[in-house]
Design an enzyme around this catalytic site. Structure first.
Site, PDB file in Angstrom:
ATOM      1  N   ASP A 311      -2.763   3.231  -0.011  1.00 32.88           N
ATOM      2  CA  ASP A 311      -3.896   2.296   0.098  1.00 32.88           C
ATOM      3  C   ASP A 311      -4.195   1.964   1.507  1.00 32.88           C
ATOM      4  O   ASP A 311      -3.253   2.578   2.351  1.00 32.88           O
ATOM      5  CB  ASP A 311      -2.808   0.717  -0.860  1.00 32.88           C
ATOM      6  CG  ASP A 311      -1.643   0.485  -0.545  1.00 32.88           C
ATOM      7  OD1 ASP A 311      -1.018   1.681   0.263  1.00 32.88           O
ATOM      8  OD2 ASP A 311      -1.163  -0.237   0.346  1.00 32.88           O
ATOM      9  N   GLU A 312      -5.054   1.279   1.869  1.00 31.33           N
ATOM     10  CA  GLU A 312      -5.166   0.619   3.278  1.00 31.33           C
ATOM     11  C   GLU A 312      -5.421   1.269   3.977  1.00 31.33           C
ATOM     12  O   GLU A 312      -4.391   0.944   5.805  1.00 31.33           O
ATOM     13  CB  GLU A 312      -4.274  -0.937   3.551  1.00 31.33           C
ATOM     14  CG  GLU A 312      -4.613  -1.833   1.967  1.00 31.33           C
ATOM     15  CD  GLU A 312      -3.542  -3.198   2.576  1.00 31.33           C
ATOM     16  OE1 GLU A 312      -4.322  -4.079   2.667  1.00 31.33           O
ATOM     17  OE2 GLU A 312      -2.573  -2.517   2.784  1.00 31.33           O
ATOM     18  N   ALA A 313      -5.786   2.686   4.013  1.00 33.66           N
ATOM     19  CA  ALA A 313      -5.407   3.211   5.436  1.00 33.66           C
ATOM     20  C   ALA A 313      -7.086   3.182   6.448  1.00 33.66           C
ATOM     21  O   ALA A 313      -7.552   4.490   6.566  1.00 33.66           O
ATOM     22  CB  ALA A 313      -5.935   5.044   4.686  1.00 33.66           C
TER      23      ALA A 313
END
Ligand code: ACM
Length: 505
Positions: A311-313
């Protein structure tokens, strides 16, 4: 009028509500001083579950409740029909002469014990002797889950929680037939699982000051983790370990600077920003490290899943993200585990065995729909319904509000099969309620955000869709105030719920 603690439950007054309930008011059974528990012949599992039931009933009743294979008015039998009942289903018959539970597998007996517990007056949850009349309402329940996966996630990276705290949490969630505990073990702030060969992960990034705002220290040793896995398995809960990557990795890079692009150490971070750290997709050291971690976590974890985050890379380019995930997917397979990833992972082509966990608030997601079309399963965790770290109201002291405020009706009033176009009933592995711990420092904080909303998600995951009914749920939930008080569990006294009174003694 009876005291609230001794208020009678109806046969269907259970959360999650059972699939089929046929009350027979002429057939109540009363547990008495001579009652015994009889368990399936030759089954150590049934005997163990019988002991768990006895241990639940002994403190408040003061009865001996012997457990054996020879005699007993409460029978826990393993002669269910596997096709009808599945692993977790059960049939429960309550008659004037006694109680019979039939299941095809031990997990079904355990689920039935949770149902039985709720059918007794709230005073059964007291730690000491109560002046009881321990009646169970007569009739028949036939029950089995809608979805195989009903999970809760605890973030022990932002704030650490001890083995005893996690066990206590697990004991509370199994009442609602939750069967997966996802542990978010690593993040920018801290690394909370000991990994052989990489001691600085926990020595440095599990040390003092590594929690949000400098809280801490804390990490699970390998022995702690194994202890938790065993404790969970005894309660038919699968631990799902998450090692978040390629983002949310600052703590790993603090401990091992070779995991950064230039090999220069980064500073520890205890704020709650996200999206700034990344493993380096083009560096072989990255994959040597990840292979060690995946091999060890897989070896310590008997369950089928290994969650790799994803997530949220925001600090990883799209091309690097694809390269990275395509390198990591075969590593997880090599060590015999099935990948779960937050749904950003579905932007990369996934093997059919991979599971995408949808967590955002948008009404559509192309990647998740494509993964479902390709045969991957989906876990539904939309943040605006299931995130237990969202505030209940603007006045909530704990929690965040980026996905909105979530009161109990909002947590209950949705259906996972309607949430995303292209992701229907058949694509769903199940549901999970994640609890992120940026603002949560104690077990009481964790409980306050979990209760009363987790029971809503648990019912959506277990009970047939046709049974979902807010008015009914609200009335059944109300009965948990005196139960939670007796169990020592903190909860938010949501004004939407007509809570039953009943203070702990
Ligand atoms: C997430 O909430 N970043 C999965």
């Amino acid at each position: 009028m009876s005291e609230p603690a001794f208020q009678r439950s109806g046969l269907g007054d259970v959360i999650p509500v059972p699939a089929d309930v046929r009350p027979d008011p002429a057939a109540d059974f009363t547990i008495g001083p001579g009652t015994a528990i009889r368990t399936a012949p030759g089954s150590a599992d049934a005997a163990r579950i019988g002991e768990l039931l006895a241990a639940l009933l002994r403190p408040a009743t003061g009865y001996a409740l012997p457990v054996g294979e020879e005699r007993g008015e409460i029978a826990l039998l393993l002669d269910g029909d596997g096709d009808q009942d599945g692993d977790e289903g059960y049939r429960l018959d309550i008659a004037a002469s006694g109680v019979t539970v039939r299941a095809a597998a031990p997990a079904g007996l355990f689920a039935a014990v949770q149902t039985l517990r709720q059918l007794l007056p709230a005073a059964i949850e007291a730690a000491g002797l109560q002046p009881g009349a321990w009646a169970l309402p007569g009739g028949r329940i036939v029950d089995r889950p809608r979805f195989a996966y009903r999970g809760v996630m605890l973030d022990i990276a932002r704030h650490f929680f001890t083995v005893d705290e996690i066990k206590s949490y697990l004991d509370s969630v199994v009442q609602f037939k939750i069967n997966h505990l996802h542990l978010h073990l690593t993040d920018d702030q801290g690394w909370r699982l000991e990994i052989d060969g990489w001691p600085r992960l926990t020595a440095v990034s599990g040390g003092a000051g590594t929690g949000v705002d400098g809280a801490g220290p804390g990490y699970l040793t390998r022995a702690d983790y194994t202890d938790l896995v065993t404790y969970a398995a005894e309660r038919f809960v699968t631990i799902v370990p998450e090692i978040d990557m390629p983002g949310h990795v600052n703590a790993a890079q603090v401990a091992y600077p070779e995991l950064t692009a230039d090999g220069v150490a980064v500073a520890p971070r205890t704020d709650t920003e996200v999206g700034y750290s990344s493993f380096v997709a083009g560096k072989e050291e990255t994959y040597a490290f990840i292979e060690d971690v995946v091999r060890e976590v897989a070896a310590l974890t008997p369950g089928p899943y290994l969650h790799i985050g994803g997530d949220e890379a925001q600090a990883t380019t799209a091309e690097d993200y694809r390269t990275f995930i395509q390198r990591v997917l075969p590593l997880v397979a090599k060590y015999g585990k099935r990948v779960i990833g937050w749904h950003e992972l579905a932007g990369v082509e996934l093997p059919e065995t991979a599971v995408a966990q949808y967590w955002r608030i948008e009404a559509t997601d192309e990647g998740t729909a494509r993964a479902a079309a390709n045969g991957s399963k989906v876990i539904m965790s939309p943040a605006d319904r299931t995130y237990l770290d969202m505030k209940y109201t603007e006045q909530s002291l704990l929690g965040l509000d980026w996905a909105g405020l979530i009161d109990v009706e909002r947590a209950y009033g949705w259906d996972p099969a309607d949430r995303l176009p292209g992701v229907g009933e058949e694509a769903l592995l199940g549901v999970e309620a994640p609890l992120w711990s940026e603002t949560l420092r104690s077990l009481a904080d964790v409980q306050t955000m979990t209760y009363p909303r987790l029971p809503a998600v648990a019912e959506i995951g277990w009970s047939p869709r046709a049974t979902h009914d807010w008015e009914s749920f609200r009335d059944r939930l109300a009965a948990f105030a005196p139960r939670w008080r007796r169990q020592g569990i903190a909860f938010h006294p949501s004004p939407e719920i007509p809570w039953h009174p009943g203070a702990p003694e």
